[in-house]
Each structure stands twice: as C-alpha cells, then as structure tokens.
Design a protein around this motif. Structure first.
Motif, PDB file in Angstrom:
ATOM      1  N   GLN A 198      42.537  28.929  45.874  1.00  0.00           N
ATOM      2  CA  GLN A 198      42.680  30.006  44.755  1.00  0.00           C
ATOM      3  C   GLN A 198      41.927  29.304  43.955  1.00  0.00           C
ATOM      4  N   ALA A 199      42.809  28.060  43.528  1.00  0.00           N
ATOM      5  CA  ALA A 199      42.190  27.713  42.031  1.00  0.00           C
ATOM      6  C   ALA A 199      40.248  27.547  42.711  1.00  0.00           C
ATOM      7  N   ALA A 216      38.297  30.779  42.236  1.00  0.00           N
ATOM      8  CA  ALA A 216      38.002  31.191  40.847  1.00  0.00           C
ATOM      9  C   ALA A 216      36.679  30.339  40.899  1.00  0.00           C
ATOM     10  N   GLU A 217      36.864  29.482  40.663  1.00  0.00           N
ATOM     11  CA  GLU A 217      35.310  28.212  40.205  1.00  0.00           C
ATOM     12  C   GLU A 217      34.154  28.039  40.232  1.00  0.00           C
ATOM     13  N   ARG A 275      32.578  34.793  41.058  1.00  0.00           N
ATOM     14  CA  ARG A 275      33.089  34.761  39.393  1.00  0.00           C
ATOM     15  C   ARG A 275      31.527  36.145  39.209  1.00  0.00           C
ATOM     16  N   ASP A 332      36.452  35.246  32.725  1.00  0.00           N
ATOM     17  CA  ASP A 332      37.500  33.583  33.329  1.00  0.00           C
ATOM     18  C   ASP A 332      38.735  34.357  33.483  1.00  0.00           C
ATOM     19  N   ARG A 333      39.441  35.281  32.623  1.00  0.00           N
ATOM     20  CA  ARG A 333      40.561  35.651  32.903  1.00  0.00           C
ATOM     21  C   ARG A 333      40.365  36.585  34.268  1.00  0.00           C
ATOM     22  N   THR A 353      38.733  36.612  36.910  1.00  0.00           N
ATOM     23  CA  THR A 353      38.441  35.538  38.425  1.00  0.00           C
ATOM     24  C   THR A 353      39.820  35.031  38.554  1.00  0.00           C
ATOM     25  N   TRP A 354      40.667  34.137  37.426  1.00  0.00           N
ATOM     26  CA  TRP A 354      41.765  34.102  37.655  1.00  0.00           C
ATOM     27  C   TRP A 354      42.988  35.080  38.884  1.00  0.00           C
ATOM     28  N   ALA A 391      44.283  34.671  41.876  1.00  0.00           N
ATOM     29  CA  ALA A 391      45.860  34.460  42.569  1.00  0.00           C
ATOM     30  C   ALA A 391      46.118  35.399  43.711  1.00  0.00           C
TER      31      ALA A 391
END
Length: 101
Positions: free
Chosen positions: A6-7, A10-11, A16, A62-63, A65-66, A70
């Motif tokens: 998941q991390a 997100a990157e 994104r 960023d907010r 995407t995380w 998740a």
C-alpha cells in the motif's frame, strides 16, 4: 494487500496522477451539489474542501492518495471507477466532517 504494498502504491507517480484526476472530478461535482439532507456544517466542509482542491489540487494529492491506497481492495490495476469511488467515500473524512455535524 500488505502495508508495504500500500505504501509503494501511494508513492507510485502513475497512481498519484489517477487519484489527482479523481479528486478534481469529485471537487467539481461537489461544488455543484445541492445540500439536500446535509447539515449546514457538513455541506460547508464538503464545499470548502472542494474549493480548496479546485484552487490547489497538488497539495491534496498526498492526503487523498494515502487514503485511497489504505483501501486494501484498491491496487495499481484497479479501474478508474474504483479509485473514484474510494475518493468519493473518503471525501467527508478528509473534509473534517464529524458524526456530530
């Protein structure tokens, strides 16, 4: 999906960018929605976030995407409508809507 996966998702720049399109799409729709059935507080917070996204989406990528990453059901191969659904489902949380609103 493991947290490490998941991390990494997100990157991922392509992921994104897909989330960015989804948040701008949601913001555009929310700016035009009627507040039917919503409290003034809820409608105000939703529209405030929508306005902020439309005037500066880069700082919200960023907010969101995380938040999307998740969701263990979302992967890099998920269709766009799954990403849009997850963005839409996360909107009130990221707008700061509380149960008491």
């Amino acid at each position: 999906m493991a947290f490490a996966d998941q991390a990494a998702l997100a990157e991922d720049p392509a992921f994104r960018n897909r989330v960015r399109v989804a948040i701008v799409t949601a913001a555009k729709d929310i700016m035009g929605e009627a507040p039917d059935g919503m409290s003034d507080a809820t409608a105000g917070k939703r529209q405030a976030l929508a306005y902020d996204v439309l005037t500066g989406s880069a700082m919200f990528v960023d907010r969101f995407t995380w938040a999307v990453a998740a969701n263990p059901a979302v992967t890099g191969e998920s269709p766009d409508d799954a990403i849009q659904f997850t963005v839409n489902s996360s909107w009130d949380d990221l707008a700061g809507v509380r149960v008491s609103d």
